[in-house]
Write an enzyme that holds these catalytic residues in place. Structure first.
Site, PDB file in Angstrom:
ATOM      1  N   PRO A  83       0.864  -1.189   0.000  1.00  0.00           N
ATOM      2  CG  PRO A  83      -0.557  -1.516   1.793  1.00  0.00           C
ATOM      3  CD  PRO A  83       0.746  -1.964   1.239  1.00  0.00           C
ATOM      4  CG  LEU A  84       3.040   2.046  -2.727  1.00  0.00           C
ATOM      5  CD1 LEU A  84       3.401   2.000  -4.203  1.00  0.00           C
ATOM      6  CD2 LEU A  84       4.287   2.047  -1.859  1.00  0.00           C
ATOM      7  CB  THR A  85       0.820   7.386   1.540  1.00  0.00           C
ATOM      8  OG1 THR A  85       0.428   6.570   2.634  1.00  0.00           O
ATOM      9  CG2 THR A  85       0.196   8.761   1.678  1.00  0.00           C
ATOM     10  CD  GLN A 138      -2.880  -0.634   4.410  1.00  0.00           C
ATOM     11  OE1 GLN A 138      -2.618   0.533   4.194  1.00  0.00           O
ATOM     12  NE2 GLN A 138      -1.960  -1.526   4.773  1.00  0.00           N
ATOM     13  CB  CYS A 168      -0.058   3.988   8.898  1.00  0.00           C
ATOM     14  SG  CYS A 168       0.206   5.648   8.242  1.00  0.00           S
ATOM     15  CG  HIS A 235       7.629  -1.779   7.547  1.00  0.00           C
ATOM     16  ND1 HIS A 235       7.500  -1.172   6.326  1.00  0.00           N
ATOM     17  CD2 HIS A 235       8.729  -1.242   8.108  1.00  0.00           C
ATOM     18  CE1 HIS A 235       8.475  -0.299   6.158  1.00  0.00           C
ATOM     19  NE2 HIS A 235       9.232  -0.328   7.240  1.00  0.00           N
ATOM     20  CG  ASP A 269      15.343  -1.550   4.109  1.00  0.00           C
ATOM     21  OD1 ASP A 269      14.818  -0.454   3.862  1.00  0.00           O
ATOM     22  OD2 ASP A 269      15.874  -1.820   5.203  1.00  0.00           O
ATOM     23  NE  ARG A 292      11.153   2.996   1.741  1.00  0.00           N
ATOM     24  CZ  ARG A 292      12.201   3.029   2.564  1.00  0.00           C
ATOM     25  NH1 ARG A 292      12.911   4.128   2.688  1.00  0.00           N
ATOM     26  NH2 ARG A 292      12.524   1.956   3.259  1.00  0.00           N
TER      27      ARG A 292
END
Length: 464
Positions: A83-85, A138, A168, A235, A269, A292
């Site tokens: 999930p990417l803000t 999500q 988050c 995470h 990572d 990322r």
């Protein structure tokens, strides 16, 4: 009794997932709800549980367990888009699927906003039809009622499953009592997850961090393993670390070993195909997740499938970025209003695109074992590459200046073809690049972050 655990099963035509018959959809009368079908100790190793934790009673119907097994098998060994803000817009997700991303997830949506009809929140959980075939919506919630309501909306939108965000670290989530701050009350979290699981028509997963202040991740996962969650994503950083320290994959591996019956997805990572392959094989995780890394190189999934670095030229990357333009025009429209909506996202993507560097395994493989390449963010190759050896186009695409990102985005949006885009960008580099590079060089020495990064902490809402 054992008979109370027997429910007639139906197989959903999309994805083969097991769901209850229509008469049992949604909230069922309490007298029809199954009694617990699993011994308390059957799921999870129990490591980290405190006195009284085992007294918690969780009802996990057998049909949910069967549904979870079918769903988990679809994730086995996969690299999942996190999930990417801001970055998890539908156009970008679709771009990753064109490079072979098998599993995608929405940007986090607040359950309360979804239930109130917030169009922005609702748009976040809509998959690209016919493209995102395994799509997780999500949600962030702190109540069973709102969580259950959000799962119904996710199902209507076309999601395959629902993920509850408990990872988050940003203040907007924390001030609402959601996200990683919920890890501080693991018993309450487990009760909420179990309540949502038992009323959801979709599989439910949970995404967490390895902790927050005074949080024992072993205890959190051992409790979640008993709630009926289909999987847990970890995470490998604490809430306080945000994204500034290396992910703790050793601790992730410990949690995996302590919970052999719970599918655990490792996150943190993963920038290259060899990062993904190594983490998957060495950690024992059911699957891995990248955030990322995919924002920097959306083609990562093809590299993982083929087991090699694509080593894309500047011209190759321009073509890919123009493909993202085309997808954004499809999503938002090709008029002035569509561009305004798209440019909330598109220039921002270059705060990640500019970080791309070729990272062949033969040069960087060993170094990646010692320290994550995601964090070192090399400006130069170890093989003697210099700024002067790069073309102007390559230097422009690597420029960290926010002004460059806006101009690059505008040139790509307006270009009539890939070749026109390359010509426009080369002209832009000839006239503006030296000034942008000088401006960035005048910033704090050794700071690898762009001007946008430094002012807004733009990594802070991006998972992975």
């Amino acid at each position: 009794s054992s008979s109370s655990c027997t429910i007639v099963m139906q197989v959903c035509h999309s994805g083969g997932l097991l769901v209850p018959p229509n008469s049992f959809a949604g909230r069922r009368p309490r007298h029809l709800r199954p009694s617990p079908c699993l011994p308390v100790q059957e799921k999870g190793g129990g490591q980290g549980l405190q006195e009284g934790d085992l007294d918690l009673e969780f009802s996990v119907p057998s049909w949910i367990e069967e549904r979870n097994q079918a769903f988990a098998s679809s994730l086995k060994g996969k690299c999942i888009l996190a999930p990417l803000t801001k970055g998890g817009n539908r156009a970008f997700r679709q771009l990753t699927t064109e490079f072979g991303c098998p599993v995608t997830m929405s940007e986090m949506a607040y359950a309360r906003g979804l239930l109130k009809g917030d169009r922005v929140e609702q748009a976040r959980i809509i998959p690209a039809v016919g493209v995102e075939n395994c799509f997780g919506a999500q949600i962030a919630t702190k109540t069973i009622e709102e969580g259950v309501g959000a799962t119904k909306l996710a199902k209507e939108a076309g999601a395959t499953w629902v993920d509850i965000n408990v990872g988050c670290p940003i203040k907007d989530a924390s001030r609402r009592g959601m996200g990683a701050i919920m890890l501080r009350k693991p018993r309450s979290l487990a009760k909420m997850v179990n309540g949502i699981v038992n009323e959801s028509e979709l599989p439910v997963t949970v995404k967490i961090r390895i902790g927050a202040e005074k949080v024992n991740v072993h205890r959190v996962v051992a409790l979640l393993a008993r709630t009926g969650a289909a999987a847990v994503t970890i995470h490998g950083r604490t809430m306080e670390q945000m994204y500034r320290k290396p992910a703790d994959w050793a601790l992730i591996s410990e949690v995996v070993a302590a919970n052999p019956n719970l599918p655990i997805i490792g996150n943190g990572d993963i920038l290259t195909h060899y990062d993904a392959s190594r983490r998957l094989s060495e950690s024992g995780c059911h699957a891995v997740m990248t955030g990322r890394g995919a924002l920097i190189r959306p083609w990562l999934f093809q590299e993982l499938r083929e087991g090699r670095e694509l080593a894309l030229s500047a011209e190759d990357r321009v073509r890919i970025y123009r493909r993202l333009v085309a997808l954004m025009k499809e999503q938002f429209g090709n008029d002035e209003w569509g561009q305004r909506k798209a440019f909330y996202f598109f220039p921002w993507h270059f705060s990640f695109f500019h970080r791309y560097r070729p990272l062949p395994e033969e040069v960087y493989g060993e170094a990646s074992r010692n320290y994550p390449l995601m964090i070192t963010r090399h400006k130069k190759h170890d093989d003697g590459e210099t700024l002067e050896s790069l073309s102007l186009l390559e230097r422009l695409l690597r420029c960290s200046n926010e002004k460059a990102h806006g101009e690059i985005a505008a040139a790509l949006w307006d270009a009539a073809s890939d070749q026109d885009a390359i010509i426009s960008l080369e002209k832009l580099a000839s006239s503006e690049l030296l000034a942008w590079e000088a401006e960035e060089a005048g910033r704090e020495p050794g700071n690898e972050r762009s001007s946008r990064d430094a002012r807004t902490g733009q990594d802070d809402g991006v998972e992975g």
